[in-house]
Design an enzyme around this catalytic site. Structure first.
Site, mmCIF file in Angstrom:
data_model
loop_
_atom_site.group_PDB
_atom_site.id
_atom_site.type_symbol
_atom_site.label_atom_id
_atom_site.label_comp_id
_atom_site.label_asym_id
_atom_site.label_seq_id
_atom_site.Cartn_x
_atom_site.Cartn_y
_atom_site.Cartn_z
ATOM 1 N N LYS A 22 8.356 0.969 7.287
ATOM 2 C CA LYS A 22 7.047 1.623 7.100
ATOM 3 C C LYS A 22 6.151 0.808 6.173
ATOM 4 C CE LYS A 22 6.276 4.974 3.836
ATOM 5 N NZ LYS A 22 5.065 4.826 3.039
ATOM 6 N N ASN A 23 6.684 0.418 5.025
ATOM 7 C CA ASN A 23 5.793 -0.199 4.030
ATOM 8 C C ASN A 23 5.396 -1.630 4.398
ATOM 9 O OD1 ASN A 23 5.691 2.182 2.688
ATOM 10 N ND2 ASN A 23 7.151 1.616 1.079
ATOM 11 N N ARG A 93 -2.367 6.942 2.609
ATOM 12 C CA ARG A 93 -2.780 6.228 1.408
ATOM 13 C C ARG A 93 -2.901 4.730 1.656
ATOM 14 N NH1 ARG A 93 -3.666 6.924 -3.833
ATOM 15 N NH2 ARG A 93 -3.460 4.832 -4.623
ATOM 16 N N CYS A 117 -2.006 11.798 -5.470
ATOM 17 C CA CYS A 117 -0.954 12.164 -4.531
ATOM 18 C C CYS A 117 0.182 12.792 -5.300
ATOM 19 C CB CYS A 117 -0.507 10.943 -3.740
ATOM 20 S SG CYS A 117 0.680 9.962 -4.614
ATOM 21 N N ARG A 122 -2.603 7.327 -8.930
ATOM 22 C CA ARG A 122 -2.363 6.059 -8.218
ATOM 23 C C ARG A 122 -3.636 5.225 -8.295
ATOM 24 N NH1 ARG A 122 1.488 7.106 -2.980
ATOM 25 N NH2 ARG A 122 1.670 4.848 -3.088
ATOM 26 N N PRO A 123 -3.865 4.567 -9.459
ATOM 27 C CA PRO A 123 -5.093 3.789 -9.635
ATOM 28 C C PRO A 123 -5.137 2.591 -8.695
ATOM 29 C CG PRO A 123 -3.586 3.426 -11.481
ATOM 30 C CD PRO A 123 -2.960 4.473 -10.614
ATOM 31 N N ILE A 124 -6.364 2.075 -8.460
ATOM 32 C CA ILE A 124 -6.493 0.874 -7.617
ATOM 33 C C ILE A 124 -7.238 -0.237 -8.368
ATOM 34 C CG2 ILE A 124 -6.329 2.013 -5.366
ATOM 35 C CD1 ILE A 124 -9.462 1.660 -5.304
ATOM 36 N N ASP A 125 -7.228 -0.125 -9.713
ATOM 37 C CA ASP A 125 -7.947 -1.123 -10.529
ATOM 38 C C ASP A 125 -7.476 -2.556 -10.237
ATOM 39 O OD1 ASP A 125 -5.588 0.096 -11.832
ATOM 40 O OD2 ASP A 125 -5.904 -1.466 -13.332
ATOM 41 N N GLN A 126 -6.189 -2.735 -9.972
ATOM 42 C CA GLN A 126 -5.681 -4.096 -9.750
ATOM 43 C C GLN A 126 -6.122 -4.648 -8.384
ATOM 44 O OE1 GLN A 126 -3.993 -5.818 -12.335
ATOM 45 N NE2 GLN A 126 -4.800 -3.988 -13.336
ATOM 46 N N ASP A 307 11.708 4.403 -4.393
ATOM 47 C CA ASP A 307 11.718 5.163 -3.137
ATOM 48 C C ASP A 307 13.122 5.630 -2.739
ATOM 49 O OD1 ASP A 307 9.017 4.732 -3.075
ATOM 50 O OD2 ASP A 307 9.070 3.157 -1.577
ATOM 51 N N ILE A 329 8.409 3.990 -12.342
ATOM 52 C CA ILE A 329 7.225 3.608 -11.552
ATOM 53 C C ILE A 329 6.226 4.774 -11.441
ATOM 54 C CG2 ILE A 329 6.382 2.607 -9.369
ATOM 55 C CD1 ILE A 329 8.460 0.750 -10.622
ATOM 56 N N ARG A 399 6.123 11.166 8.172
ATOM 57 C CA ARG A 399 5.228 10.048 7.835
ATOM 58 C C ARG A 399 6.002 8.741 7.817
ATOM 59 N NH1 ARG A 399 3.713 10.082 2.425
ATOM 60 N NH2 ARG A 399 3.165 7.989 3.011
HETATM 61 N N1 EPU Z 1 -0.792 0.533 -10.339
HETATM 62 C C1 EPU Z 1 -1.850 0.393 -11.186
HETATM 63 N N2 EPU Z 1 -3.028 -0.122 -10.682
HETATM 64 C C2 EPU Z 1 -3.160 -0.512 -9.389
HETATM 65 C C3 EPU Z 1 -2.060 -0.369 -8.523
HETATM 66 C C4 EPU Z 1 -0.873 0.165 -9.022
HETATM 67 O O1 EPU Z 1 -1.764 0.743 -12.365
HETATM 68 O O2 EPU Z 1 -4.247 -0.969 -9.010
HETATM 69 C C5 EPU Z 1 0.489 1.082 -10.857
HETATM 70 C C6 EPU Z 1 0.872 2.401 -10.169
HETATM 71 O O3 EPU Z 1 0.261 3.511 -10.783
HETATM 72 C C7 EPU Z 1 2.400 2.395 -10.299
HETATM 73 C C8 EPU Z 1 2.746 0.890 -10.245
HETATM 74 O O4 EPU Z 1 1.551 0.197 -10.513
HETATM 75 O O5 EPU Z 1 2.783 2.895 -11.547
HETATM 76 C C9 EPU Z 1 3.290 0.438 -8.910
HETATM 77 O O6 EPU Z 1 2.385 0.799 -7.864
HETATM 78 P P1 EPU Z 1 2.297 -0.018 -6.502
HETATM 79 O O7 EPU Z 1 0.931 -0.533 -6.344
HETATM 80 O O8 EPU Z 1 3.433 -0.978 -6.448
HETATM 81 O O9 EPU Z 1 2.537 1.131 -5.433
HETATM 82 P P2 EPU Z 1 1.844 1.266 -4.017
HETATM 83 O O10 EPU Z 1 1.545 -0.064 -3.462
HETATM 84 O O11 EPU Z 1 0.730 2.255 -4.098
HETATM 85 C C10 EPU Z 1 4.045 1.077 -2.645
HETATM 86 C C11 EPU Z 1 4.761 1.913 -1.631
HETATM 87 C C12 EPU Z 1 5.359 3.146 -2.301
HETATM 88 C C13 EPU Z 1 6.322 2.667 -3.395
HETATM 89 C C14 EPU Z 1 5.605 1.736 -4.375
HETATM 90 C C15 EPU Z 1 6.528 1.117 -5.406
HETATM 91 C C16 EPU Z 1 3.494 1.448 0.342
HETATM 92 C C17 EPU Z 1 2.560 1.925 1.376
HETATM 93 N N3 EPU Z 1 3.819 2.316 -0.608
HETATM 94 O O12 EPU Z 1 3.026 1.913 -3.187
HETATM 95 O O13 EPU Z 1 6.097 3.795 -1.298
HETATM 96 O O14 EPU Z 1 6.828 3.775 -4.106
HETATM 97 O O15 EPU Z 1 4.977 0.648 -3.647
HETATM 98 O O16 EPU Z 1 7.546 0.392 -4.783
HETATM 99 O O17 EPU Z 1 3.973 0.315 0.385
HETATM 100 C C18 EPU Z 1 7.137 5.593 -0.226
HETATM 101 O O18 EPU Z 1 7.347 4.839 0.724
HETATM 102 O O19 EPU Z 1 7.679 6.723 -0.344
HETATM 103 C C19 EPU Z 1 6.210 5.161 -1.277
HETATM 104 C C20 EPU Z 1 5.617 5.996 -2.113
#
Ligand code: EPU
Length: 440
Positions: A22-23, A93, A117, A122-126, A307, A329, A399
């Site tokens: 999925k991811n 998402r 969620c 789940r910030p997207i600042d990065q 996960d 996480i 999902r």
């Molecule tokens: N974070 C920030 N800023 C950002 C992005 C992330 O502070 O701009 C923080 C998050 O709040 C979190 C950490 O960084 O504390 C890691 O977040 P990450 O960006 O790695 O998570 P994601 O990309 O939103 C993906 C998977 C998740 C999985 C996480 C961690 C997908 C679609 N989703 O989420 O999968 O838990 O990586 O491995 O790839 C799931 O499949 O059940 C699921 C939630």
């Protein structure tokens, strides 16, 4: 509304085939936008996140053909819209990958902001930091993210946290940017490597995926490709734990054992046997052998995946002794604990730490899935429990797991998907009638 009804206590045994990840696929589908020719994607799991990703592609003008056998042909050459509206984005998402892909191809993108969620903030600042460093301006208004660039130019991007999503988005936006992009403190998950392999198969020049420094030399054109999505590490891990929880003997086919290492190591400490083959693993528990406590701390790859945290916590409720789980996480990944308590689990949560007193058994109960992996954990609990478990809100599970109940039945589980007619449900809720009330 559909639910799963599980009669627990059956030992799982036999073979099950793991689907595509999925991811990985939720990033590969938008990545097709970057190609100047049609692409063929194989090993696409039949899950609702994929259906939403394909719908968004069609909405922006791509031609999507289901070729059967988990294979899709996607022709991105007629894409004519650069906007993913709220109605589509709210359902998935990972729709934020359309930002990187549309920006990378057309120098502009407009995608609805992903909301909060059940896992917490789940910030997207990065993600935005990466887009800016590559030369895009962004504007956030009315719930939409607007990105525009004259020309994307390679740059050095250092992530303040290890993030899967922002690493993928930086790759999508950087792949055609002029010059060299260097991503530092990059995530290393198998799906990062798979996205890089997919882009490279279209003619991209990405090196170092799977390490914490990824280097991308921008190319002008990307061509069509025929690519098979990597097997799902988390689906495989979930079936490994289901086998262990029922003291079964299950062989998982279509896996990459190396991706399962952190899960395998914990299972072995718990007393579960794991034998690795080229592209399969056998998981079994010896008759009469006890399961024993272990401590688990989640961390980015190659650490123990967040996960898989709810699933291993469920297994540890069945083990002897006290186990400690530390979640590093997501703030809110213990949402399933109240449901497991309804099944007799003894778990205390304090902030990011859960203390599990293994009681050796669980009892069936009506429960509700609050997110995808919580739902998977409740299925495992139901399979191991005495009596009947009914799991509501299984749309979360669908999902990310392809035909979960069908695959479980193949290895001996007693699990049914039951649909409750919408009108009956509304009437029951309106009149507050218990579902098992007898007609008079
Ligand atoms: N974070 C920030 N800023 C950002 C992005 C992330 O502070 O701009 C923080 C998050 O709040 C979190 C950490 O960084 O504390 C890691 O977040 P990450 O960006 O790695 O998570 P994601 O990309 O939103 C993906 C998977 C998740 C999985 C996480 C961690 C997908 C679609 N989703 O989420 O999968 O838990 O990586 O491995 O790839 C799931 O499949 O059940 C699921 C939630």
């Amino acid at each position: 509304m559909d639910k799963f009804v599980i009669k627990g206590g059956r030992r799982l045994s036999g073979e099950v085939t793991i689907s595509g990840a999925k991811n990985a696929v939720v990033a590969i589908l938008p990545a097709v936008i970057l190609s100047d020719e049609p692409c063929i994607i194989e090993n696409v799991p039949d899950i609702s996140d994929v259906r939403i990703g394909l719908k968004i592609l069609r909405e922006i003008g791509a031609e999507v053909t289901n070729m059967g056998n988990y294979t899709y042909k996607i022709d991105p050459t007629k894409i004519c819209r650069f906007c993913v509206p709220y109605e589509s984005a709210k359902k998935m998402r990972a729709s934020y990958y359309f930002l990187g892909a549309l920006l990378g191809k057309y120098n502009r993108a407009r995608v609805s902001m992903p909301g909060g969620c059940p896992l917490g903030a789940r910030p997207i600042d990065q993600h935005l930091k990466a887009f800016s460093l590559l030369g895009a301006d962004y504007n956030l208004s009315q719930g939409m993210i607007d990105l525009k660039a004259e020309q994307l130019t390679g740059n050095q991007i250092f992530f303040d946290v290890v993030t899967v999503g922002a690493t993928m988005n930086a790759m999508l936006a950087g792949v055609k940017a002029k010059g060299l992009t260097v991503i530092e403190n990059a995530a290393k998950e198998p799906h990062i490597v798979d996205l890089a392999n997919f882009l490279n198969s279209m003619g991209a020049n990405i090196m170092g995926a799977g390490t914490d420094v990824i280097k991308i030399r921008g190319v002008e054109h990307l061509h069509g490709t025929d690519y098979s999505v990597v097997p799902d590490q988390i689906e495989a891990g979930t079936f490994m734990i289901a086998a262990a929880a029922t003291k079964g003997d299950v062989t998982l086919k279509n896996v990459i054992p190396k991706h399962l290492e952190s899960i395998t190591k914990k299972l072995e400490k718990i007393g579960v046997n794991v034998e690795e083959f080229d592209d399969s693993v056998r998981v079994w528990v010896e008759q009469g052998a006890p399961l024993v406590k272990v401590n688990v701390k989640t961390s980015p790859h190659p650490g123990f995946p967040t996960d898989m945290q709810p699933q291993i916590a469920t297994l540890l409720t069945l083990a002897d002794g006290t186990s400690i789980i530390t979640e590093s996480i997501w703030d809110k990944r213990f949402g399933y604990v109240d449901e497991l308590r309804r099944m007799g689990a003894d778990i205390t949560v304090n902030g990011s730490v859960a203390l599990i007193e293994g009681t050796g058994k669980l009892n069936g109960a009506p429960v509700k899935a609050c997110d995808l992996r919580a739902g998977a954990a409740l299925i495992i609990a139901g399979l191991a429990a005495n009596g009947v478990t009914e799991i509501e809100d299984i749309f979360h599970i669908e999902r990310g797991y392809d035909s979960m109940e069908v695959k479980l039945r193949q290895i001996g589980a007693d699990i049914e998907k039951v649909s409750e007619p919408e009108e009956l449900q509304t009437a029951l809720e309106r009149n507050n009638i218990p579902e098992n009330a007898e007609a008079v």
